[in-house]
Design a protein around this motif. Structure first.
Motif, mmCIF file in Angstrom:
data_model
loop_
_atom_site.group_PDB
_atom_site.id
_atom_site.type_symbol
_atom_site.label_atom_id
_atom_site.label_comp_id
_atom_site.label_asym_id
_atom_site.label_seq_id
_atom_site.Cartn_x
_atom_site.Cartn_y
_atom_site.Cartn_z
ATOM 1 N N TYR A 27 -5.133 -5.637 1.405
ATOM 2 C CA TYR A 27 -4.908 -4.945 0.263
ATOM 3 C C TYR A 27 -4.712 -3.502 0.456
ATOM 4 C CZ TYR A 27 -6.028 -9.247 -1.904
ATOM 5 O OH TYR A 27 -6.075 -10.662 -2.208
ATOM 6 N N LYS A 28 -3.782 -2.708 -0.394
ATOM 7 C CA LYS A 28 -3.585 -1.235 -0.235
ATOM 8 C C LYS A 28 -4.423 -0.657 -1.476
ATOM 9 C CE LYS A 28 0.902 -0.552 1.734
ATOM 10 N NZ LYS A 28 2.299 -0.104 1.464
ATOM 11 N N TYR A 29 -5.050 0.368 -1.215
ATOM 12 C CA TYR A 29 -5.516 1.118 -2.297
ATOM 13 C C TYR A 29 -4.517 1.847 -3.067
ATOM 14 C CZ TYR A 29 -8.058 5.269 -4.121
ATOM 15 O OH TYR A 29 -8.442 6.097 -5.152
ATOM 16 N N ASP A 46 -1.072 -6.622 0.129
ATOM 17 C CA ASP A 46 -0.243 -6.048 1.160
ATOM 18 C C ASP A 46 -0.198 -7.232 2.169
ATOM 19 O OD1 ASP A 46 0.948 -4.059 2.784
ATOM 20 O OD2 ASP A 46 -0.947 -3.495 3.661
ATOM 21 N N PHE A 47 0.420 -8.409 1.761
ATOM 22 C CA PHE A 47 0.799 -9.503 2.548
ATOM 23 C C PHE A 47 1.664 -10.492 2.129
ATOM 24 C CE2 PHE A 47 -2.955 -10.517 -0.207
ATOM 25 C CZ PHE A 47 -2.281 -11.520 -0.771
ATOM 26 N N LYS A 48 2.170 -11.269 2.822
ATOM 27 C CA LYS A 48 3.210 -12.200 2.540
ATOM 28 C C LYS A 48 2.630 -13.312 1.569
ATOM 29 C CE LYS A 48 6.417 -11.012 6.230
ATOM 30 N NZ LYS A 48 7.284 -11.398 7.113
ATOM 31 N N LEU A 83 -6.532 -6.058 -9.795
ATOM 32 C CA LEU A 83 -5.281 -5.857 -8.827
ATOM 33 C C LEU A 83 -4.425 -6.916 -9.558
ATOM 34 C CD1 LEU A 83 -5.422 -8.491 -6.084
ATOM 35 C CD2 LEU A 83 -7.526 -7.983 -7.509
ATOM 36 N N PRO A 84 -3.064 -6.592 -9.594
ATOM 37 C CA PRO A 84 -2.136 -7.643 -10.255
ATOM 38 C C PRO A 84 -1.858 -8.607 -9.051
ATOM 39 C CG PRO A 84 -1.064 -5.893 -9.278
ATOM 40 C CD PRO A 84 -2.423 -5.579 -8.936
ATOM 41 N N ILE A 85 -2.318 -10.189 -9.657
ATOM 42 C CA ILE A 85 -2.356 -11.064 -8.635
ATOM 43 C C ILE A 85 -0.987 -11.984 -8.950
ATOM 44 C CG2 ILE A 85 -3.174 -13.450 -8.005
ATOM 45 C CD1 ILE A 85 -6.081 -12.335 -8.664
ATOM 46 N N GLN A 86 -0.258 -11.945 -8.127
ATOM 47 C CA GLN A 86 1.140 -12.662 -8.123
ATOM 48 C C GLN A 86 0.893 -14.364 -8.380
ATOM 49 O OE1 GLN A 86 4.267 -10.816 -7.639
ATOM 50 N NE2 GLN A 86 5.012 -12.796 -8.590
ATOM 51 N N ARG A 87 1.857 -14.705 -9.567
ATOM 52 C CA ARG A 87 1.959 -16.019 -9.504
ATOM 53 C C ARG A 87 3.167 -16.478 -9.019
ATOM 54 N NH1 ARG A 87 0.234 -18.880 -13.756
ATOM 55 N NH2 ARG A 87 2.394 -19.835 -14.465
ATOM 56 N N VAL A 88 3.140 -17.738 -8.228
ATOM 57 C CA VAL A 88 4.232 -18.244 -7.434
ATOM 58 C C VAL A 88 4.651 -19.666 -7.841
ATOM 59 C CG1 VAL A 88 3.824 -16.541 -5.624
ATOM 60 C CG2 VAL A 88 2.735 -18.896 -5.461
ATOM 61 N N VAL A 99 -1.851 -16.751 -6.320
ATOM 62 C CA VAL A 99 -1.959 -16.699 -5.056
ATOM 63 C C VAL A 99 -3.397 -16.573 -4.779
ATOM 64 C CG1 VAL A 99 0.252 -15.854 -4.234
ATOM 65 C CG2 VAL A 99 -1.444 -14.122 -4.924
ATOM 66 N N ARG A 100 -4.034 -17.004 -3.791
ATOM 67 C CA ARG A 100 -5.372 -16.998 -3.337
ATOM 68 C C ARG A 100 -5.801 -15.543 -2.992
ATOM 69 N NH1 ARG A 100 -5.467 -22.126 -0.668
ATOM 70 N NH2 ARG A 100 -6.402 -23.642 -2.002
ATOM 71 N N VAL A 101 -7.033 -15.283 -3.477
ATOM 72 C CA VAL A 101 -7.630 -13.983 -3.267
ATOM 73 C C VAL A 101 -8.692 -14.244 -2.335
ATOM 74 C CG1 VAL A 101 -8.806 -12.054 -4.337
ATOM 75 C CG2 VAL A 101 -7.148 -13.289 -5.710
ATOM 76 N N SER A 102 -8.595 -13.561 -1.086
ATOM 77 C CA SER A 102 -9.468 -13.683 0.030
ATOM 78 C C SER A 102 -10.738 -13.285 -0.062
ATOM 79 C CB SER A 102 -8.999 -13.060 1.302
ATOM 80 O OG SER A 102 -8.574 -11.791 1.008
#
Length: 146
Positions: A27-29, A46-48, A83-88, A99-102
């Protein structure tokens, strides 16, 4: 030097702090806010993107959902990360999910490191009432070893 690292996209000090202090990577600050004695970090993915169900990279974006997670406090100051979590939508299994949050388990409002923090640290800060079950379970487990 700092301006040069910001222009080249090198990790900033706070990105390093989030990684080394709380183990959050990928993740980017973005920025930090201070509200009512608490520290709130804002980060971006910050990932695919991958499907959380089948792991496929063949996904379409379906908007974002704002989420906030409690982290281990700094001293007596509560810390959280937003953080904004992307829905896919997966093209293979047709599932529409976030998407999963690590750094956190599914359906939890706190990070894995917060769940493993010492009990007195969490009691000293203001925590959500839903965490009481986690705290009492951890306390019962720790008493077994006494």
């Amino acid at each position: 030097m700092v301006l040069n690292s910001l222009m080249t996209g090198a990790p900033t000090m706070t990105t390093s702090l989030i990684y080394h202090g709380w183990g959050i990577r990928g993740y980017k600050y973005v920025h930090t806010r201070y509200e009512k004695g608490s520290v709130i970090f804002r980060v971006a993915q910050d990932f695919k993107l991958r499907c959380p169900c089948c792991g496929s990279r063949q996904v379409d974006k379906r908007g974002t959902v704002e989420r906030s997670f409690r982290m281990v406090p700094i001293g007596l100051h509560p810390v959280s990360i937003e953080l904004p979590i992307q829905r896919v939508k997966c093209k293979e299994c047709c599932a529409v999910r976030q998407v999963r949050v690590s750094f956190a388990k599914e359906k939890r409002g706190y990070t894995k490191s917060f769940a493993q923090a010492p009990l007195p640290t969490m009691i000293a800060t203001n925590f959500r009432p839903g965490l009481w079950k986690v705290l009492t379970t951890r306390l019962k487990r720790s008493r077994r070893w006494l």
